[in-house]
Design a protein around this motif. Structure first.
Motif, PDB file in Angstrom:
ATOM      1  N   GLY A 440     -23.604 -38.786  44.437  1.00  0.00           N
ATOM      2  CA  GLY A 440     -23.216 -37.534  45.032  1.00  0.00           C
ATOM      3  C   GLY A 440     -22.915 -37.740  46.511  1.00  0.00           C
ATOM      4  N   ASP A 441     -22.200 -36.797  47.117  1.00  0.00           N
ATOM      5  CA  ASP A 441     -21.850 -36.935  48.530  1.00  0.00           C
ATOM      6  C   ASP A 441     -23.084 -36.877  49.418  1.00  0.00           C
ATOM      7  OD1 ASP A 441     -21.920 -34.211  47.614  1.00  0.00           O
ATOM      8  OD2 ASP A 441     -21.090 -33.573  49.532  1.00  0.00           O
ATOM      9  N   SER A 442     -24.054 -36.079  49.032  1.00  0.00           N
ATOM     10  CA  SER A 442     -25.270 -36.005  49.839  1.00  0.00           C
ATOM     11  C   SER A 442     -26.048 -37.310  49.728  1.00  0.00           C
ATOM     12  CB  SER A 442     -26.090 -34.794  49.382  1.00  0.00           C
ATOM     13  OG  SER A 442     -27.430 -35.116  49.209  1.00  0.00           O
ATOM     14  N   ALA A 443     -26.212 -37.821  48.526  1.00  0.00           N
ATOM     15  CA  ALA A 443     -26.912 -39.101  48.343  1.00  0.00           C
ATOM     16  C   ALA A 443     -26.223 -40.198  49.137  1.00  0.00           C
ATOM     17  CB  ALA A 443     -26.963 -39.465  46.861  1.00  0.00           C
ATOM     18  N   ASN A 467     -17.877 -35.626  45.062  1.00  0.00           N
ATOM     19  CA  ASN A 467     -18.020 -34.824  46.285  1.00  0.00           C
ATOM     20  C   ASN A 467     -17.946 -33.326  46.004  1.00  0.00           C
ATOM     21  OD1 ASN A 467     -17.898 -33.802  48.866  1.00  0.00           O
ATOM     22  ND2 ASN A 467     -16.357 -35.274  49.586  1.00  0.00           N
ATOM     23  N   ASN A 468     -19.082 -32.663  46.136  1.00  0.00           N
ATOM     24  CA  ASN A 468     -19.087 -31.197  46.006  1.00  0.00           C
ATOM     25  C   ASN A 468     -19.475 -30.527  47.311  1.00  0.00           C
ATOM     26  OD1 ASN A 468     -21.782 -31.707  46.066  1.00  0.00           O
ATOM     27  ND2 ASN A 468     -22.299 -30.635  44.174  1.00  0.00           N
ATOM     28  N   ASN A 469     -19.227 -31.216  48.405  1.00  0.00           N
ATOM     29  CA  ASN A 469     -19.424 -30.662  49.748  1.00  0.00           C
ATOM     30  C   ASN A 469     -20.878 -30.372  50.102  1.00  0.00           C
ATOM     31  OD1 ASN A 469     -16.650 -30.743  49.979  1.00  0.00           O
ATOM     32  ND2 ASN A 469     -16.360 -28.561  49.552  1.00  0.00           N
ATOM     33  N   GLY A 470     -21.794 -31.035  49.445  1.00  0.00           N
ATOM     34  CA  GLY A 470     -23.180 -30.821  49.869  1.00  0.00           C
ATOM     35  C   GLY A 470     -24.194 -31.061  48.786  1.00  0.00           C
ATOM     36  N   ILE A 471     -25.363 -30.503  49.001  1.00  0.00           N
ATOM     37  CA  ILE A 471     -26.489 -30.660  48.084  1.00  0.00           C
ATOM     38  C   ILE A 471     -26.419 -29.511  47.091  1.00  0.00           C
ATOM     39  CG2 ILE A 471     -29.001 -30.767  47.911  1.00  0.00           C
ATOM     40  CD1 ILE A 471     -29.038 -31.528  50.913  1.00  0.00           C
ATOM     41  N   GLY A 472     -26.289 -29.850  45.805  1.00  0.00           N
ATOM     42  CA  GLY A 472     -26.043 -28.789  44.843  1.00  0.00           C
ATOM     43  C   GLY A 472     -24.631 -28.283  45.076  1.00  0.00           C
TER      44      GLY A 472
HETATM   45 MG    MG Z   1     -23.172 -33.115  46.489  1.00  0.00          MG
END
Ligand code: MG
Ligand code: ADP
Length: 549
Positions: A440-443, A467-472
């Motif tokens: 994920g993008d955050s990871a 990439n979903n622009n953040g956490i969750g």
């Molecule tokens: Mg994410």
């Protein structure tokens, strides 16, 4: 009388113990040590942060069965590496952290980067120790390596004050220690072996759970032989994936919830009934589920649910015992049993649902489409590193493994940021295999700078950032105040790797993803595919919350 430097004694001692790869960040007091390590023929990899270097050391332990080594500077460097110690502790992986420390005579004087290093390591290690003299270093390193591998594997810590590193010893009289061999493989009590088979044979709805202890023990041939002889259904724990190929006809992974909930006897092979396995408790398991448990650690037997049968020993050795006993008195779960019929029906239902989702043409893409495209291009022997929330959870069912010890993820400790360190460890220990680091993008953000490390050593890892622009679910445009879970929308992580000579791809559609994957496969440098997905994409509806309470 020729004198040998402390650095050479340390490096040669590590080499004698079979260490090949050392991960670290150099600085006082290990500047010379890192260079001497290279001169002595060990591979030293300079990282950008000790956290990732320490994760790499643990991953080497899991993949090779001998401890990977992380080498750090005193104080903050050592403290950063506690991240890897704790991760190895939670996962039961052998690793050795070697850290420099201030000169002994400066102890308690407020020395440069002085810290209670032995104490900082202690809760997470099997041994936290410091030699009193250079002459004892070979014996200490041997003991550290042996301790990390023996019984239930784990991390160890060795503290090396600068006066020891900078010391000298008469070359002719260094008390070298011999290489410690592989640890013994204890057998289980033969009566328990018989009782285990009797319990499984009498079960109406038996289920085998293959954990990363089975992977660690190299029990793949024995486990597979046992499954095929008994025709029992099995589930793999996240890093037990590949011990038996995910596409084996007896894998019931697509019917996981049903299998766990309805099983009347479960056979755990190197897997714990911890949070990942919902503690073995209702509602995920039957209230009166009977447990047959194989583990190298006697104290693990009976955790959370009393075990009816305890097979204490090495998974490879004990599975051979079971195979022998089973071939002396063979039986099989009938292919047309009610249990197999129910499992097969559920598998067909779930497979159809997922297949439809992985063909979904909607834009932006959802997780299942992304994984559908990746899966289609994964080589069968790919090493898959995975982390993130949805990215890892959905990836566990959507990304198959066909060979053991080739799946690495956030694991028992749920550690985010392990990806690049694990991927680098995988690439240097398996130069013949392709490594995919899917996160994920955050990871990715936790250790993203290590793409520079991958580029510097020219390791052709394919990083895929989902990439979903953040956490969750992040946002597509930043609002005020910025939501705590949101990072820069449409962040160009692909450009980060290009700064270091790698190749980046920015991907919005299935076609672009397909092309990026095939182009990346031809690159000799690391690549990063930044895949924009629908920020509100989630997992298919689950029967239970991921942390069932
Ligand atoms: Mg994410
Ligand atoms: P998973 O997350 O895959 O369920 P866990 O890390 O929870 O795996 O459990 C792995 C278990 O395997 C640990 O309890 C550990 O003691 C055990 N183990 C480690 N090495 C061996 C071995 N050689 N043989 C049998 N069990 C082992």
């Amino acid at each position: 009388m020729a004198q040998l430097d402390g650095t050479a004694i340390i490096a040669r001692s590590l080499k004698r113990q079979g260490v090949e790869h050392i991960f670290g960040v150099m600085g006082f007091p290990i500047v010379d040590l890192a260079q001497v390590v290279q001169r002595e023929g060990l591979n030293y990899y300079g990282f950008r942060n000790e956290q990732s270097a320490s994760y790499a050391a643990g991953a080497v332990g899991f993949m090779t069965g001998r401890p990977g080594v992380c080498m750090t500077v005193s104080g903050p460097g050592m403290v950063h590496a506690v991240a890897g110690l704790s991760n190895a502790w939670a996962n039961c992986w052998p690793m050795l952290l070697v850290s420099g420390a201030p000169d002994s005579y400066q102890r308690e004087q407020g020395a440069f980067q002085e810290a209670p290093q032995l104490e900082a390591a202690r809760p997470f290690v099997k041994l936290s120790t410091r030699p009193d003299s250079l002459a004892r270093v070979p014996a200490y390193i041997e003991k550290c390596v042996r301790t990390s591998m023996a019984g239930r594997p784990g991390a160890v810590y060795l503290d090396l004050p600068n006066d020891i590193i900078a010391g000298k010893h008469d070359e002719a009289s260094v008390p070298w220690a011999p290489c410690c061999g592989a640890p013994p493989r204890p057998l289980a009590d033969p009566r328990e072996v018989e009782r285990a088979l009797a319990a499984l044979r009498a079960a109406k709805r038996p289920l085998v759970i293959v954990g990363k202890g089975a992977a660690y023990a190299h029990a793949e041939h024995e486990v597979r032989a046992f499954l095929e002889a008994s025709r029992l259904p099995f589930l793999a724990a996240p890093m037990g994936k590949g011990v038996v190929p995910d596409d084996h006809a007896q894998s019931v992974a697509p019917a996981r919830s049903l299998a766990l909930q309805e099983a009347d006897v479960i056979f755990l092979i190197g897997a714990r009934l911890n949070w990942i396995m919902h503690f073995g408790l209702p509602p995920r398991f039957a209230r009166d589920v009977r447990v047959v448990q194989l583990d190298i650690a006697a104290e693990e037997i009976g955790t959370n649910v009393p075990a009816e049968v305890g097979l204490v020993g090495d998974a490879q050795a004990v599975m051979s015992q079971l195979n022998e006993a089973l071939s002396a008195a063979p039986w099989q779960l009938a292919a047309d049993s009610a249990w197999w019929t129910a499992l097969r029906a559920k598998i067909a239902e779930n497979d159809a649902q997922v297949a439809a989702m992985s063909r979904d043409d909607a834009l932006p893409m959802g997780y299942y489409r992304v994984f559908g495209e990746i899966r289609a291009q994964l080589p069968r022997d790919a090493i898959i590193v995975s982390e993130g929330a949805n990215t890892m959870d959905i990836g566990r069912s959507m990304m198959p493994n066909f060979a053991p010890r080739q799946r690495l993820d956030a694991g028992t400790f749920g550690t985010m940021g392990v990806g690049p360190g694990f991927a680098i460890a995988a690439a240097v220990t398996h130069p013949d295999k392709r490594v995919f680091c899917i996160e994920g993008d955050s990871a990715f953000g936790f250790s993203g700078m290590e793409v520079e490390t991958a580029c510097r050593y020219r390791l052709p890892i394919t990083f895929i950032v989902v990439n979903n622009n953040g956490i969750g679910a992040g946002e597509t445009v930043l609002s005020d105040p910025i939501p705590p879970n949101t990072y820069t929308p449409n962040a160009r992580y692909d450009k980060v790797i290009e700064a270091f000579g790698g190749r980046g791809f920015f991907v919005n559609t299935p076609d672009e993803l397909r092309k990026a994957l095939s182009d990346a496969a031809l690159e000799s440098m690391p690549t990063l595919i930044n895949v924009m997905i629908n920020p509100v994409s989630t997992r298919k509806p689950q029967k239970f919350d991921w942390l069932t309470r």
